[in-house]
Design an enzyme around this catalytic site. Structure first.
Site, mmCIF file in Angstrom:
data_model
loop_
_atom_site.group_PDB
_atom_site.id
_atom_site.type_symbol
_atom_site.label_atom_id
_atom_site.label_comp_id
_atom_site.label_asym_id
_atom_site.label_seq_id
_atom_site.Cartn_x
_atom_site.Cartn_y
_atom_site.Cartn_z
ATOM 1 N N SER A 123 5.847 40.387 -31.720
ATOM 2 C CA SER A 123 4.970 41.429 -31.930
ATOM 3 C C SER A 123 4.844 42.589 -30.599
ATOM 4 O O SER A 123 5.955 42.949 -30.155
ATOM 5 C CB SER A 123 3.474 40.855 -32.139
ATOM 6 O OG SER A 123 2.883 42.335 -32.853
ATOM 7 N N HIS A 146 7.812 43.237 -36.082
ATOM 8 C CA HIS A 146 7.217 43.470 -37.493
ATOM 9 C C HIS A 146 6.288 44.801 -37.154
ATOM 10 O O HIS A 146 6.108 45.113 -36.057
ATOM 11 C CB HIS A 146 6.360 42.429 -38.016
ATOM 12 C CG HIS A 146 5.291 42.069 -37.076
ATOM 13 N ND1 HIS A 146 4.103 42.690 -36.746
ATOM 14 C CD2 HIS A 146 4.944 40.994 -36.443
ATOM 15 C CE1 HIS A 146 3.139 41.987 -35.929
ATOM 16 N NE2 HIS A 146 3.666 41.002 -35.544
#
Length: 248
Positions: A123, A146
């Site tokens: 992330s 993501h």
């Protein structure tokens, strides 16, 4: 004072110094490495657990606190004693704004910097891994790309969608500006639907992160330190050359 008393006093001082170092590692995950053959002083920063933002996480959660990291990065930049920075990363992500702030601070350092991804850099950990001058990942290391997630929030107006799109674009631009991957490819990996179970995004393991252009090289701690020593040596050589030119 006798010889034995002198030795005991020196031993006590050594123990106190070591205790202070251990406390610093425990409190901030940072220490100075200065026992190498070249006598270079390397600041070691470990980014582990979850990136903590403006709200404190539960005490049983492993965190990296941005209010610890940012002042230390400023101190490193201002110091003539620090030759380079090694950043070890094993993070699940965390607060986006705080993580991006740390990444920007790392990227703006004038000292040579190298990162090493151990375990994972997920992330907002991705910008942190690519913010350095050169990056490594161990063969089993992972990177998860993501979209920006929002926990427990119902998005009810178009302006909120636009706001999160702006945040996501900032992250995409930072990553693309600091590594070899194209922004379009990065966005495609971010929106992939067939890789992560019940989620959107892509997981890259070891060499896959290198193949995609996110990370420079597969390697471990010896490779990361060797590269950092080389970069410091080259910079010191350049500085010496500039000084010689001034004298001439």
């Amino acid at each position: 004072m006798g010889k034995n008393e002198n030795e005991n006093e020196k031993e006590k001082v050594k123990e106190e110094v070591q205790e202070k170092k251990d406390e610093k590692i425990k409190a901030t995950g940072q220490i100075t490495l200065d026992k190498n053959k070249s006598n270079y002083k390397i600041h070691l920063l470990s980014i582990i657990g979850e990136i903590e933002g403006h709200e404190c996480l539960p005490p049983n959660t492993k965190t990296t606190k941005y209010e610890h990291v940012l002042p230390n990065m400023a101190s490193i930049e201002d110091s003539d004693e620090v030759d380079g920075v090694l950043i070890i990363i094993n993070t699940v992500g965390g607060d986006v704004e705080s993580g991006l702030a740390i990444a920007e601070m790392i990227a703006s350092l004038s000292k040579p910097t190298v990162s090493l991804v151990l375990g994972g850099s997920h992330s907002i950990g991705v910008p942190l891994a690519v913010a350095t001058d050169y990056s490594f990942i161990v063969p089993s290391g992972t990177m998860i790309i993501h979209p920006v997630r929002v926990n427990g929030l119902v998005i009810g107006v178009p302006q909120t969608f636009d706001y999160f799109k702006i945040i996501q674009d900032r992250i995409l631009k930072f990553i693309a500006d600091h590594c070899k991957i194209e922004a379009e490819r990065l966005e495609k990996l971010m929106m992939e639907t067939g890789i992560l179970t019940k989620d959107v995004g892509t997981i890259l393991v070891g060499g896959e992160a290198v193949e995609e252009g996110l990370i420079d090289e597969v390697g471990g701690i010896k490779d990361a330190l060797k590269k950092l020593y080389l970069m410091i040596g080259e910079e010191k050589g350049t500085e010496e050359s500039k000084e010689e030119e001034k004298l001439e």
